[in-house]
Design an enzyme around this catalytic site. Structure first.
Site, PDB file in Angstrom:
ATOM      1  CE  LYS A 274      -3.472  -2.811   0.487  1.00  0.00           C
ATOM      2  NZ  LYS A 274      -4.850  -2.954   0.122  1.00  0.00           N
TER       3      LYS A 274
HETATM    4  C1  LIG Z   1      -5.738  -3.970   0.825  1.00  0.00           C
HETATM    5  C2  LIG Z   1      -7.164  -3.663   0.961  1.00  0.00           C
HETATM    6  C3  LIG Z   1      -7.900  -4.080   2.082  1.00  0.00           C
HETATM    7  C4  LIG Z   1      -7.373  -5.019   3.113  1.00  0.00           C
HETATM    8  O1  LIG Z   1      -6.230  -4.628   3.772  1.00  0.00           O
HETATM    9  P1  LIG Z   1      -5.264  -5.729   4.412  1.00  0.00           P
HETATM   10  O2  LIG Z   1      -4.357  -4.940   5.261  1.00  0.00           O
HETATM   11  O3  LIG Z   1      -4.562  -6.408   3.265  1.00  0.00           O
HETATM   12  O4  LIG Z   1      -6.103  -6.683   5.182  1.00  0.00           O
HETATM   13  C5  LIG Z   1      -9.213  -3.676   2.181  1.00  0.00           C
HETATM   14  N1  LIG Z   1      -9.790  -2.925   1.236  1.00  0.00           N
HETATM   15  C6  LIG Z   1      -9.123  -2.526   0.141  1.00  0.00           C
HETATM   16  C7  LIG Z   1      -9.823  -1.657  -0.854  1.00  0.00           C
HETATM   17  C8  LIG Z   1      -7.796  -2.894  -0.045  1.00  0.00           C
HETATM   18  O5  LIG Z   1      -7.145  -2.502  -1.144  1.00  0.00           O
END
Ligand SMILES: *Cc1c(COP(=O)(O)O)cnc(C)c1O
Length: 430
Positions: A200
């Site tokens: 991210k």
């Molecule tokens: C990555 C993501 C999540 C989940 O996050 P994690 O930390 O991987 O559990 C939820 N919603 C969206 C839109 C994402 O891109």
């Protein structure tokens, strides 16, 4: 005209510049991790733990909210937020039909039913008109995803929420730092979930998540929820009493310290990304048949993922089906060194978990809210976006990706000169 790489020509993107690391790990990041290791406070409920608390304080401040709570990942953050909002069996939560699977699993984990709404063809975010059509007497919340880094239409969605007395949970996992009418995402609803997962925009060295809210009662419920439903107060011995059904979903201090160290450079990286992506998109916008992502005047885009829609007719290939063009473009651009990929292969409601409705067994949670929107509902915009678009992920996150993105633009321009080959590749595939 230069020869396409697929036909033996030289790729537009030289091999030695293709690999761009993310996250960037500096000496400061390493030091931050080692400091936690040497400090001996390795869980966030330890009495003298500071790494998680520091990250929470800083993230709340920059998000412009009173409270931030660190948790184990973004998916957990969504579940904890829904639990804190009191959402449970028999409730419905409206979620977009185009998002990462976690957005739609979170209501299920609360035994609530995710009710899908279609998205906007340009922003890829929830279409407020379709959301309104899906509101029933059981609807309790709208789970608003700021997909790919662009804030959703919060004016219209906030208005709907007020009129129908619904909570708004922002899924800001892809949108750290994006602004809507000058306000940061994470401060636009009742509560918000962020992911710190390693891919991210604000990464940790693994998994992590953050919740933000202005509401002290919601913040306290989330704090309890991440620690077995207990009350953990500094200066007070732990009493091991669970006041409600909680989880063990704490953020690890090592991950917190790494993310905090990344946060020091976040704005600098975001500025470079904005420049690099803008110059890249400006070149692609000159080519016919590509819809290039953008942000409306009143919002900024965090550019987590770049999604491009392709229009066969505007490309001069009216006889080619969108999926065939998409697949041909992926092949031809990949040969040039541009790692185009699909993000989501089907609209979320077509995922097996929702079509087969196995859930917790005995038809639950759907059985607790019978008469809700069925799995046979159609989501034509989400479907069309999946059929006619491809994405670029991750490499453009690096602040020095400018030259690489310029080579990507070279590749697009080159491929656009060989539309006859595209048509042939697409024709063979279909
Ligand atoms: C990555 C993501 C999540 C989940 O996050 P994690 O930390 O991987 O559990 C939820 N919603 C969206 C839109 C994402 O891109």
């Amino acid at each position: 005209m230069t020869k396409l790489a697929m036909l033996g020509g030289t790729p537009a993107v030289p091999r030695d510049i293709r690999q761009v690391p993310w996250p960037i790990i500096t000496e400061e990041d390493r030091k931050a991790v080692v400091t936690v290791l040497d400090g001996g406070q390795l869980v966030s409920n330890a009495e003298n733990e500071t790494a998680v608390r520091d990250l929470e304080r800083r993230f709340a401040e920059r998000t412009g909210v009173a409270h931030c709570v660190g948790v184990s990942n973004g998916t957990t953050a969504l579940s904890l937020a829904l639990a804190a909002l009191g959402i449970g069996p028999g409730d419905e939560v409206i979620v977009p039909s185009l998002s990462f699977i976690a957005s739609a699993l979170a209501p299920l984990h609360q035994m609530a039913v995710p009710v899908f709404a279609d998205v906007d063809p340009v922003t890829f975010n929830l279409d407020p008109a379709d959301v309104e059509r899906r509101i029933t007497g059981r609807t309790r919340a709208i789970l608003v995803v700021h997909l790919h880094g662009l804030p959703a239409d919060m004016d219209a969605l906030g208005d709907l929420a007020r009129r129908h007395d619904l909570a708004i949970l922002e899924d800001a996992a892809q949108a750290h730092g994006a602004l809507y009418r000058g306000k940061p995402v994470g401060s636009l609803g009742d509560v918000a979930a962020f992911s710190l997962q390693v891919t991210k925009n604000l990464p940790t060295c693994g998994e992590g998540g953050l919740l933000t809210t202005d509401d002290p009662a919601l913040a306290e419920k989330v704090r309890m929820g991440r620690q077995f439903g207990e009350v953990i107060e500094s200066g007070r011995p732990r009493d091991y009493i669970s006041y409600f059904l909680g989880w063990n979903s704490k953020l690890n201090p090592i991950q917190a310290a790494f993310a905090a160290s990344q946060l020091d450079r976040f704005d600098d990286y975001a500025r470079h990304r904005q420049d690099n992506v803008t110059r890249f998109l400006d070149r692609l916008r000159e080519l016919p048949g590509i819809a290039v992502p953008g942000a409306p005047e009143h919002a900024t885009h965090a550019w987590h993922i770049l999604r491009f829609r392709f229009d066969p007719a505007a490309l001069g290939l009216p006889e080619v089906a969108p999926t065939a063009l998409r697949d041909a473009l992926r092949r031809v651009l990949r040969a040039e060194g541009v790692p185009m990929s699909q993000y989501q292969l089907v609209p979320l409601p077509e995922q097996k978990v929702f079509t087969d409705r196995i859930g917790f067994g005995s038809g639950y949670p759907w059985a607790a809210a019978e008469g809700t929107a069925g799995p046979d509902e159609r989501f034509p915009v989400a479907r069309a976006i999946i059929d006619d678009s491809l994405t670029l992920q991750k490499r453009h996150l690096h602040p020095d990706s400018g030259p690489l993105l310029q080579r990507y633009a070279d590749a697009f321009e080159k491929v656009w000169q060989h539309r006859d080959v595209l048509a042939a590749v697409a024709g063979r595939a279909s």
